[in-house]
Design an enzyme around this catalytic site. Sequence first.
Site, PDB file in Angstrom:
ATOM      1  N   SER A 341       0.972  -0.933   0.264  1.00 40.00           N
ATOM      2  CA  SER A 341       0.278   0.176   0.152  1.00 40.00           C
ATOM      3  C   SER A 341       1.156   1.012  -0.430  1.00 40.00           C
ATOM      4  CB  SER A 341      -0.978  -0.401   1.281  1.00 40.00           C
ATOM      5  OG  SER A 341      -1.211   1.152   1.869  1.00 40.00           O
ATOM      6  N   ASP A 342       0.243   2.224  -0.547  1.00 41.63           N
ATOM      7  CA  ASP A 342       0.757   3.223  -0.376  1.00 41.63           C
ATOM      8  C   ASP A 342       0.788   3.762   0.282  1.00 41.63           C
ATOM      9  OD1 ASP A 342       2.713   3.657  -2.593  1.00 41.63           O
ATOM     10  OD2 ASP A 342       0.199   5.258  -4.092  1.00 41.63           O
ATOM     11  N   LYS A 343       1.138   5.169   1.257  1.00 40.50           N
ATOM     12  CA  LYS A 343       0.983   5.419   2.094  1.00 40.50           C
ATOM     13  C   LYS A 343       0.304   7.465   2.342  1.00 40.50           C
ATOM     14  CE  LYS A 343       4.367   8.636   3.837  1.00 40.50           C
ATOM     15  NZ  LYS A 343       3.357   9.626   3.998  1.00 40.50           N
ATOM     16  N   LYS A 583       8.944   0.280  -6.857  1.00 43.33           N
ATOM     17  CA  LYS A 583       7.363  -0.331  -6.227  1.00 43.33           C
ATOM     18  C   LYS A 583       7.311  -1.773  -7.555  1.00 43.33           C
ATOM     19  CE  LYS A 583       5.891   4.068  -4.611  1.00 43.33           C
ATOM     20  NZ  LYS A 583       4.402   5.394  -5.334  1.00 43.33           N
ATOM     21  N   ASN A 601      -0.140   2.201  -5.525  1.00 40.64           N
ATOM     22  CA  ASN A 601      -0.685   2.723  -6.648  1.00 40.64           C
ATOM     23  C   ASN A 601       0.401   3.607  -7.917  1.00 40.64           C
ATOM     24  OD1 ASN A 601      -3.512   3.550  -7.025  1.00 40.64           O
ATOM     25  ND2 ASN A 601      -3.175   5.947  -6.085  1.00 40.64           N
TER      26      ASN A 601
END
Length: 906
Positions: A341-343, A583, A601
């Site tokens: 997950s992105d932050k 990523k 994302n």
Amino acid sequence: MDNIEEVNMTSANMSNKDTAGESGDVVRDGSNFNQDNKDDEALEMKQINKKGDDDSSIEQYLQTDPKTGLTTEEAEIRLNQFGRNEITETKPNMFLKFISYFRGPIAYLIELACIVAGIVKDWVDFGIILALLIVNACIGFIEEARAESALEALKQTLALKTKAWRDGKLVELDSAELVPGDIITLRIGNIIPADAKLLGIGVAGSESSEYLMVDQSALTGESLPVHRNKGDIVYSSSIVKQGQMLAIVVKTGQDTYIGRAATLMNMAVDQAVKFRNTSSGNILVILQHILVLTVAAIPVGLPTVLSVTMAVGAKQLAAKKVIIRRLAAIEELASVSILCSDKTGTLTLNELSTDESWLTPSYTESDLFLYAYLCSEPGTDDAIELAVRDAAEKKLDILKNLENEHEIPGFKIKTFVPFNPSKKLSQVTVINLETQEEIQIAKGAPQVIIHLAGGDHQADLAVADLASRGLRALGVAKTKPVNPSTTADSQQLQWELVGFLSLLDPPRPDSKETLKKCKELGITVKMVTGDQLIIAKEVAHRLGMGRAILDTNHLVDPTKSDDEITEHCVKADGFAQVVPEHKYKVVELLQKKGYLGDGVNDAPALKRADVGIAVQGCTDAARSASDIVLLAPGLSTIIDGMMTSRAIFQRMRSYSLYRITSTVHFLLFFFCIILAMDWSLPAVLLIMIALLNDAATLAISVDNAQISESPDKWRIGQLITLSLIMGMLLTMFSFAHYFIFLHVIKVTPGQLYTVMYLHISSAPHFVIFSTRLSGHFWEVLPSPIFVASILGTQIFAMILSGFGLLTEAIGWIMSIVILLISLLIFVFLDFVKVIVYRYWTFELIAKLCPSSAKREKLAARRERSLLMKRIAGNVEKMRKVLLMIKVIRAFRQAVSERQAINERER
């Protein structure tokens, strides 16, 4: 804005120039451009299709002022003239689509059985089989039409958006509303909405010397992005990989490059020895028996049941703001074990606000915000840019109540280079209108800005201090003023650090609970962010995650093997200071290790992931590359999505287990009884059992399913083994049923047909109440609709049997007794199922089917289990030590307080 007039002149004279000539003055940085492609672009501009009066030419529509764009009235007129910017799809002929349900292996078998029944002049069977064939086709046609309409409605929520200048304002439009002459913004991550010509200016109206990197592999097959400069044509459906620039729309809809290709595609044309020498040995009779048994055993409704289950699931997920772009992703989402997950914006609010700034001695806070504002991109939805511009407009008087976003009082923006994820900075060249001095400003990641300014130990400490408080630093640097009359080559640019803006992005209120729920569902969440390592650790700490966060050095360390890097990825809680390439690598390494997971994302990682999930506010490219799109902010929605997908998975697994079990029972029983007793049910009863039972199980799509506490996956060995056990037990009960009613109760041959029809219709069918759960059937009650559909078919079968509508009547009492016996059989098989699940372990599989791979895997599992036990033991010992320390401290404190009281009393 000197360049705007140049753009208008360029557009007006477009028909007299080729594209290559128009962009010949742009520096190409040594890139190798394909001349044929340039010639094609020139030809494109000369041969633009026109709609309307023959005397009109498309060039007259391309003289739009980039500063203001089209007016609403002009856009409406052009929309009516040119049509919507969309490619019309050729709808299939509904009659031909209905006929297609009479094609395929299963349908052919039923049709062949129907033909054989006609040849042997069994008109009753012929009529019933034909009617049931038509009914099955109608069910499939109606249910698939409903599924397609539901998915079509969901697709509308994912319509592409684009930003365009209309009435002097930068507004967001549906891409379908674009018309020739519209001025649109193209920036990193955008899917180009129409064929457009690059204008060579930025969103703010400043000249841009930068090029765009455009991925047009979907159109041309080129594996690498291509350079596109001022004057070049960029095609619809391509993706902007780098850069930012205004462009003017030249073609829309069917007239675009991809639209013409789609039009051409739509124009293409769419395609037994025992009975020898007896009457029963007639080839037609034998063929009829074989075909009818085969049709009855084959899961006729399998495709329909599964498609309906997933279509209904897609609608359920849509109600929870989870949009499914690919139905198979529902099944895959249930199997996800790792969530990358992105932050920013996902785990945090992405509602940045400025906090205390850090300045170098030579500058003030007003200087810092002014330079940051000048180097910010207007019209973007990026949270950092919005926060900087909003704070500057509030703090600086000259920025309040600006009438035109293009113009900043006292300054002229000469060139602007938008933020580049690889370089991690944006740059702008500005002329001070009062002094006529020219400066360059850079804004971006603090470590990059510090390096640009020559390094500063105090600045490094300031960044570390901000990060330790959970604040994100945004560096700003500028060059010393130069005279614009001198060339850039003749002067050495001297960069100096202005200071750092500090931005606060608090965690989302629901993120901590979401991560806790993920852990309960057996999902490991790994945070992947471009922020600094210390900020990532601080956010992870606040969210209750582990703080084993790695930076990019661990992903690109040349001294480590891929296995070592992969092991680090598996054990890490997250990754910091990463770019999209990193990523992508994280997802790829986890896949190679055998983990099924989601992508972060970014479009490349989403495309690579098993299940790509794009969160709210993602780029068009990310949304296009994803399998699932979240319409609600944050990650909490994904929990609803995963729980729903696991419920859907359980429904599909339930039906598969039931159908395999009933098929095993059906084939075993009739194969044995035909050979041993020369007995079988009439064809019409066999087909009735198969089709009506499958039709009833359509209701499984709305059943109350049991949600697994760990990721689901198809355990084929377990599924087949359990099906065989339950199928063989059902076969034994069927034989017992046959002999008891034949020899003990002594029913007539006609009644025996009815008895066995009702038994074979009900006994396997009631088993679906058991197969829907891994535990006992009463642990999660089925939905009322599901119960009604299952019992409804059996009541119908009981009516047929009681009144003898198809065969000889057996009466109500005997019919009810048979149904009660079937219920008892289902309860018995439910206990058998629970026992199989309880003792079905990997250790058992390794013993029953030994192999070197299984032995190695079993040894690794045991070793890991022992390690976890030792860790748990050490943690327990440490907990006891800490508890003792607390007790001792409390005791000492109590003694000290007592002594203090005694001293005061004296």
